[in-house]
Design an enzyme around this catalytic site. Structure first.
Site, PDB file in Angstrom:
ATOM      1  N   ALA A  70       0.665  -1.122   0.366  1.00 51.57           N
ATOM      2  CA  ALA A  70       0.249  -0.233  -0.082  1.00 51.57           C
ATOM      3  C   ALA A  70       0.738   1.001   0.402  1.00 51.57           C
ATOM      4  O   ALA A  70       0.520   1.796  -0.284  1.00 51.57           O
ATOM      5  CB  ALA A  70      -1.258  -0.198   1.406  1.00 51.57           C
TER       6      ALA A  70
ATOM      7  N   VAL B 228       5.426  -9.093   3.683  1.00 54.97           N
ATOM      8  CA  VAL B 228       4.163 -10.224   3.236  1.00 54.97           C
ATOM      9  C   VAL B 228       5.069 -11.832   3.218  1.00 54.97           C
ATOM     10  O   VAL B 228       4.988 -12.790   3.244  1.00 54.97           O
ATOM     11  CB  VAL B 228       3.574  -9.656   1.524  1.00 54.97           C
TER      12      VAL B 228
ATOM     13  N   TYR C  53      12.182 -12.745 -12.782  1.00 58.90           N
ATOM     14  CA  TYR C  53      10.646 -11.784 -12.450  1.00 58.90           C
ATOM     15  C   TYR C  53       9.483 -11.536 -13.558  1.00 58.90           C
ATOM     16  O   TYR C  53       8.742 -11.722 -13.483  1.00 58.90           O
ATOM     17  CB  TYR C  53      11.913  -9.795 -13.280  1.00 58.90           C
TER      18      TYR C  53
HETATM   19  P1  NDP Z   1       6.517   0.286  -6.432  1.00 57.41           P
HETATM   20  O1  NDP Z   1       8.506   0.031  -5.516  1.00 57.41           O
HETATM   21  O2  NDP Z   1       6.503   1.921  -5.997  1.00 57.41           O
HETATM   22  O3  NDP Z   1       6.040  -0.585  -4.995  1.00 57.41           O
HETATM   23  C1  NDP Z   1       5.888  -1.750  -4.633  1.00 57.41           C
HETATM   24  C2  NDP Z   1       5.246  -1.977  -3.026  1.00 57.41           C
HETATM   25  O4  NDP Z   1       5.663  -3.378  -2.386  1.00 57.41           O
HETATM   26  C3  NDP Z   1       5.653  -0.946  -2.116  1.00 57.41           C
HETATM   27  O5  NDP Z   1       5.059  -0.435  -1.000  1.00 57.41           O
HETATM   28  C4  NDP Z   1       6.670  -1.490  -1.344  1.00 57.41           C
HETATM   29  O6  NDP Z   1       6.821  -1.955   0.105  1.00 57.41           O
HETATM   30  C5  NDP Z   1       6.012  -3.419  -1.389  1.00 57.41           C
HETATM   31  N1  NDP Z   1       6.720  -4.425  -0.895  1.00 57.41           N
HETATM   32  C6  NDP Z   1       7.683  -4.532  -2.457  1.00 57.41           C
HETATM   33  N2  NDP Z   1       8.170  -5.772  -0.784  1.00 57.41           N
HETATM   34  C7  NDP Z   1       7.795  -6.603   0.522  1.00 57.41           C
HETATM   35  C8  NDP Z   1       7.746  -7.425   0.947  1.00 57.41           C
HETATM   36  N3  NDP Z   1       8.659  -8.220   1.446  1.00 57.41           N
HETATM   37  N4  NDP Z   1       6.272  -6.891   2.264  1.00 57.41           N
HETATM   38  C9  NDP Z   1       5.642  -6.140   2.973  1.00 57.41           C
HETATM   39  N5  NDP Z   1       5.320  -5.622   1.007  1.00 57.41           N
HETATM   40  C10 NDP Z   1       6.577  -5.445  -0.259  1.00 57.41           C
HETATM   41  O7  NDP Z   1       5.741  -0.397  -7.201  1.00 57.41           O
HETATM   42  P2  NDP Z   1       4.945  -0.383  -8.230  1.00 57.41           P
HETATM   43  O8  NDP Z   1       4.319   0.611  -6.989  1.00 57.41           O
HETATM   44  O9  NDP Z   1       5.588  -0.193  -9.571  1.00 57.41           O
HETATM   45  O10 NDP Z   1       4.545  -2.185  -7.969  1.00 57.41           O
HETATM   46  C11 NDP Z   1       3.436  -2.752  -7.441  1.00 57.41           C
HETATM   47  C12 NDP Z   1       3.439  -3.752  -8.255  1.00 57.41           C
HETATM   48  O11 NDP Z   1       3.123  -3.416  -9.613  1.00 57.41           O
HETATM   49  C13 NDP Z   1       4.746  -5.098  -8.221  1.00 57.41           C
HETATM   50  O12 NDP Z   1       3.954  -6.285  -7.903  1.00 57.41           O
HETATM   51  C14 NDP Z   1       5.370  -4.443  -9.711  1.00 57.41           C
HETATM   52  O13 NDP Z   1       5.673  -5.731  -9.653  1.00 57.41           O
HETATM   53  C15 NDP Z   1       4.107  -4.761 -10.293  1.00 57.41           C
HETATM   54  N6  NDP Z   1       3.851  -3.918 -11.533  1.00 57.41           N
HETATM   55  C16 NDP Z   1       4.971  -2.408 -11.833  1.00 57.41           C
HETATM   56  C17 NDP Z   1       4.851  -2.117 -13.330  1.00 57.41           C
HETATM   57  C18 NDP Z   1       5.330  -1.174 -13.109  1.00 57.41           C
HETATM   58  O14 NDP Z   1       6.691  -0.964 -14.449  1.00 57.41           O
HETATM   59  N7  NDP Z   1       6.020   0.488 -12.447  1.00 57.41           N
HETATM   60  C19 NDP Z   1       4.216  -2.561 -14.250  1.00 57.41           C
HETATM   61  C20 NDP Z   1       3.840  -4.044 -13.821  1.00 57.41           C
HETATM   62  C21 NDP Z   1       3.807  -4.222 -12.957  1.00 57.41           C
HETATM   63  P3  NDP Z   1       8.449  -1.100   0.277  1.00 57.41           P
HETATM   64  O15 NDP Z   1       8.777   0.178   0.142  1.00 57.41           O
HETATM   65  O16 NDP Z   1       8.028  -0.925   2.215  1.00 57.41           O
HETATM   66  O17 NDP Z   1       9.427  -1.646   0.265  1.00 57.41           O
HETATM   67  C1  8X3 Z   2       7.046  -3.954 -14.784  1.00 53.49           C
HETATM   68  C2  8X3 Z   2       6.800  -3.437 -16.236  1.00 53.49           C
HETATM   69  O1  8X3 Z   2       8.422  -4.275 -18.269  1.00 53.49           O
HETATM   70  O2  8X3 Z   2       9.325  -3.270 -16.527  1.00 53.49           O
HETATM   71  O3  8X3 Z   2       6.017  -5.455 -14.390  1.00 53.49           O
HETATM   72  O4  8X3 Z   2       8.711  -5.585 -16.425  1.00 53.49           O
HETATM   73  S1  8X3 Z   2       8.390  -4.018 -16.862  1.00 53.49           S
END
Ligand code: NDP
Ligand code: 8X3
Length: 257
Positions: free
Chosen positions: A15, A62, A154
């Site tokens: 979140a 998590v 990934y």
């Molecule tokens: P961010 O890095 O902004 O957010 C990731 C979030 O996941 C953070 O709140 C982070 O917490 C949390 N998190 C990671 N590891 C853990 C853990 N072990 N326990 C609890 N919380 C954890 O990235 P995004 O918002 O972009 O990513 C969110 C999701 O979207 C991910 O699953 C990512 O793979 C996916 N995604 C992202 C894309 C992009 O281009 N941005 C595209 C497609 C998918 P903390 O800050 O404490 O590390």
């Molecule tokens: C995040 C998008 O293209 O960096 O999932 O893998 S990419």
């Protein structure tokens, strides 16, 4: 289509990140009560203090299954019946070729993106089935469908998320519980900063001279899927910036072939 359903209680993992914060604001705007799951207590407090709906925060990694189990078992009554679970916490670590990768990074990605997501789902799902309603929205990625150099674990971890979501659908027919896989392409958040372990220059290059999606764009898709009437299940949404698209397959060329 106008909204015809509003989940009462929404649990969002990750979140405190880019997507998670956007989801929290959008569902708060609909008047949903929120369970916000994150690792950073200060960030969770700051997010919760900017929302005007009832919020319960859970500070947990998590990957820590006993701690997640305890936190879910201890949800206050008002927050215990989760209508919408958004499995969003996740990350990529590194973008070097597989043969130069760090195995610890691989384990963290699998443990977070897959194992933790499956455990969270397994803990929340029985209650949804018992109540005859619920929705799980899993945040996958285009990386789960389109592999790219340096993507290896990934990409594979997100293929797991997509396939797990579809397989859940097969088990949940007739239960009233919905499942959706959201598969975004490039979205500008801290995602690349995390992937490149704080190297801001490398992270900025990912988004330079193009127009990536925003976290709010992704929230648009999530809110749409999450507020459709109960008879309507969106299985998958793949979304990407207009400036992004699939590339050609790689070919190695040398005089010997
Ligand atoms: P961010 O890095 O902004 O957010 C990731 C979030 O996941 C953070 O709140 C982070 O917490 C949390 N998190 C990671 N590891 C853990 C853990 N072990 N326990 C609890 N919380 C954890 O990235 P995004 O918002 O972009 O990513 C969110 C999701 O979207 C991910 O699953 C990512 O793979 C996916 N995604 C992202 C894309 C992009 O281009 N941005 C595209 C497609 C998918 P903390 O800050 O404490 O590390
Ligand atoms: C995040 C998008 O293209 O960096 O999932 O893998 S990419």
């Amino acid at each position: 289509m106008s909204q015809s359903y509003r989940p009462e209680t929404v649990l969002i993992t990750g979140a405190t990140g880019g997507f998670g914060t956007a989801f929290a604001h959008r569902f708060a705007g609909l008047g949903c009560r929120l369970v916000l799951v994150g690792r950073d207590a200060a960030k969770l407090r700051a997010l919760a203090s900017g929302l005007t709906v009832p919020v319960h925060t859970v500070q947990v990694d998590v990957r820590d299954r006993p701690a997640v189990e305890a936190a879910l078992a201890a949800l206050p009554t008002d927050f215990a019946a989760i209508d919408l679970l958004i499995n969003n916490a996740g990350l990529a670590l590194g973008a070097d070729p597989a043969f130069r990768s760090n195995l610890d990074d691989w384990e963290v990605m699998i443990d977070t993106n897959d194992k933790a997501l499956a455990v969270m789902t397994g803990l929340v799902l029985p209650g949804m089935v018992a109540r005859g309603r619920g929705h799980i929205i899993n945040i996958s990625s285009t990386a789960g469908s389109y592999p790219y150099p340096g993507g290896h674990v990934y990409c594979a971890s997100k293929a797991f998320v997509t396939q797990f979501s579809l397989a859940l659908r097969a088990d949940l027919i007739g239960t009233g519980v919905r499942v959706t896989s959201i598969e975004p392409g490039m979205v500008e958040t801290d995602f690349s900063l995390v992937r490149f372990k704080g190297d801001a220059e490398k992270a900025a290059r990912v988004y330079a001279d193009t127009t990536p999606l925003t976290a709010d764009d992704v929230a648009e898709a999530v809110v749409w899927a999450g507020t459709l009437p109960p008879h309507f299940n969106i299985n998958r949404i793949e979304l990407m910036p207009t400036t992004q698209g699939p590339g050609a397959l790689g070919v190695h060329r040398s005089p010997k072939g």
